[in-house]
Design a protein around this motif. Structure first.
Motif: not given
Length: 215
Positions: A1-29
């Motif tokens: 939710m509100g993933a931005g440019t993905g700083k929090g996503t770095d941590l989630l990817r370490r779980l080894g599970a598929p990740v879906t990110c929601l980011e409405p701003d096209p530039r940050m997406a």
């Protein structure tokens, strides 16, 4: 939710599970997709997103819970989770090691926006528990002191949501006042970062009440 440019996503990817990110701003997406080519990026808001049938096991919001509709965010998060699934919400509050610095800077922010809301560091904990929708709520807090020069501090302020909502002229006036204030401290200050993580579980069945623990 509100993933931005993905700083929090770095941590989630370490779980080894598929990740879906929601980011409405096209530039940050776009930056998010380029930074993490292995994830799925949806250019939509949390309110518009429809979870897959059966829900998802984990929902995470890092520094984004305040951007979600307060009237619906808890219900939508609850309904999007599988029974027993986890909601993880992370937030920062910025304070100051020197109380005099804090009072001076607070006066500058108040002068620029007297109507800005003042939230407790754990405001989203009370928001989530107050909904009555989740069980096994836990909270963890950490304090960290970080040195900032004037320029680095102004770069931090430029990322704040209330600042970004101001007009360009208001932003310029605010930054000028902040620069004058921090330069008056000798060109540096210690920011006290208060980080709170809240974990909450969607109950598996009727009759499970809200419980709360913290560290």
């Amino acid at each position: 939710m509100g993933a931005g440019t993905g700083k929090g996503t770095d941590l989630l990817r370490r779980l080894g599970a598929p990740v879906t990110c929601l980011e409405p701003d096209p530039r940050m997406a776009a930056l998010l997709a380029a930074r993490h080519p292995g994830i799925r990026v949806l250019g939509t808001t949390f309110e518009q997103w429809r979870p897959p049938a059966g829900g998802v096991p984990l929902l995470a919001a890092a520094l984004a819970w305040h951007w979600l509709d307060p009237a619906t965010r808890n219900r939508h998060a609850h309904d999007a989770l599988t029974p027993g699934g986890t909601l993880a919400v992370l937030g920062h509050t910025y304070g100051y090691a020197d109380p005099e610095h804090g009072r001076a800077l607070d006066a500058v922010f108040r002068s620029a926006d007297p109507t800005a809301p003042r939230r407790r560091p754990d405001w989203f904990l009370h928001d989530i528990t107050g909904s009555g929708l989740f069980a096994d709520v836990t909270t963890t807090t950490r304090l960290r002191d970080m040195p900032f020069t004037t320029d680095r501090y102004l770069d931090l302020v430029r990322t704040f949501g209330p600042f970004r909502r101001r007009t360009p002229d208001e932003q310029t006036r605010g930054l000028t006042a902040l620069r004058h204030t921090v330069d008056g401290f000798g060109g540096s200050l210690i920011v006290r970062l208060h980080t709170t993580l809240v974990l909450a579980r969607r109950p598996r069945g009727a009759g499970e009440g809200t419980t709360l623990t913290g560290t």
